[in-house]
Design a protein around this motif. Structure first.
Motif, PDB file in Angstrom:
ATOM      1  N   ALA A 232       0.726  -1.265  -0.089  1.00  0.00           N
ATOM      2  CA  ALA A 232       0.296  -0.313  -0.083  1.00  0.00           C
ATOM      3  C   ALA A 232       0.913   1.423   0.220  1.00  0.00           C
ATOM      4  CB  ALA A 232      -0.686  -0.094   0.980  1.00  0.00           C
ATOM      5  N   ALA A 249      -8.644  -1.001  -2.293  1.00  0.00           N
ATOM      6  CA  ALA A 249      -8.037  -0.818  -0.586  1.00  0.00           C
ATOM      7  C   ALA A 249      -8.968  -1.542  -0.039  1.00  0.00           C
ATOM      8  CB  ALA A 249      -8.180   0.843  -0.512  1.00  0.00           C
ATOM      9  N   GLN A 254      -7.217   3.298   4.553  1.00  0.00           N
ATOM     10  CA  GLN A 254      -5.942   3.313   3.320  1.00  0.00           C
ATOM     11  C   GLN A 254      -6.644   3.704   2.219  1.00  0.00           C
ATOM     12  OE1 GLN A 254      -5.735  -0.624   1.897  1.00  0.00           O
ATOM     13  NE2 GLN A 254      -4.110  -1.084   2.647  1.00  0.00           N
ATOM     14  N   GLY A 255      -7.695   3.913   2.116  1.00  0.00           N
ATOM     15  CA  GLY A 255      -8.285   4.649  -0.094  1.00  0.00           C
ATOM     16  C   GLY A 255      -8.403   6.160   0.400  1.00  0.00           C
TER      17      GLY A 255
END
Length: 319
Positions: A232, A249, A254-255
């Protein structure tokens, strides 16, 4: 499919009424005729006055009552939370009936919504419940980066639990189908790892090897151009630079963090796999500036443009 989009006004005490009115005012005649606002006319008129905009709102508003409207700007209110829910509910029913082709949602306040007795974690969960859809995925779309999430409004511990092979595969397939609909012939999909460096062969966890890699392999076996898991800390830069069309994600932050870094004012929130189409702004109610006529409506314009593309059948340039 109807070519009319329905904009839900959002929380009456937030900036939703202002960004909705400003967007409507800037539309050409044809687009304005193909727009309906699901909200409260006295509140929208108050927003119009705050903006000093000269437009007749009444022909475009599906007016739903709010006791005491217009409510004070910038205040948490269960009355406002209930009204926001009713705007969305009415728009959903009209979308299901074919009256409108896509819903565009202005921001709601989750605390106000829950105070009013509507216990949802946000728009996506509410829309899934109202439409009785089997699934719903949050996709954030911007010009140079698009992200779809395996999970959203859950704890990090719960997000890790939800990152099963089956759920990751379903998310990959949902993202692939959506991008094909919007003009991508063969979407290039990167799947982010869940652990640092995708676990370093089990040194930092085995979820990437045991859950995510098999999902990517299954997607590729179905003909999807999927890659991963990819660490990531590099995958979003690679996608932003043109290496991939979409990143899967594994959890909310995270996204959201990379999208909000590169496209804070323009990213569009799209609900994928619902039985109806829905786009949204990707910001909150901004109670601190509500009613002051200074809210940036760029995000609303982007959400409306994406909705127009969906009701046109996904034709034209890639979003």
């Amino acid at each position: 499919m109807s070519n009319i989009i329905g904009i839900t006004m959002g929380d009456p005490c937030g900036v939703g009424p202002e960004i909705t009115v400003r967007a409507l005012a800037e539309m050409g005649d044809a687009d304005r005729a193909a727009t309906r606002i699901y909200g409260n006319l006295p509140t929208l008129e108050a927003a119009r006055k705050a903006l000093n905009v000269d437009i007749d709102l009444a022909p475009y508003v599906v007016d739903l009552p709010i006791e005491g409207a217009p409510l004070p700007w910038g205040q948490l209110s269960p009355v406002a939370g209930d009204a926001a829910f009713r705007f969305i509910e009415k728009a959903v029913r009209d979308a299901e009936a074919g009256v409108i082709g896509c819903i565009v949602t202005a921001p709601i306040n989750k605390e106000a919504l829950n105070l009013a007795g509507h216990h949802y974690d946000g728009h996506t969960g509410m829309l899934r419940s109202l439409t009785k859809s089997a699934a719903a995925y949050m996709l954030l779309a911007s010009e140079k980066l698009k992200v779809i999430h395996v999970s959203t409004h859950v704890s990090l511990q719960e997000a890790i639990r939800r990152a099963t092979k089956e759920r990751v595969l379903a998310t990959i397939k949902a993202g692939n189908d959506h991008l094909k609909r919007t003009g991508y012939e063969r979407p290039r999909i990167a799947v982010a790892g869940i652990n640092p460096h995708c676990g370093e062969n089990g040194l930092f966890g085995t979820e990437d090897d045991d859950q995510i890699a098999p999902a990517v392999a299954a997607a590729r076996a179905e003909g999807i151009d999927a890659y991963g898991p990819i660490s990531a800390d590099t995958v979003f830069h690679r996608a932003y630079s043109g290496g991939f069309d979409l990143v899967v994600a594994q959890y909310h932050d995270q996204g959201h963090i990379p999208i909000k870094l590169v496209a804070f004012d323009t990213a569009v929130n799209v609900s994928v796999d619902l039985t109806i189409d829905r786009t949204s702004v990707d910001h909150g109610t901004a109670f601190d500036i509500a009613g002051k006529g200074v809210a940036n409506h760029g995000n609303m314009l982007s959400a409306i443009a994406y909705a127009r593309k969906l009701v046109a059948g996904g034709k034209g340039e890639q979003a």
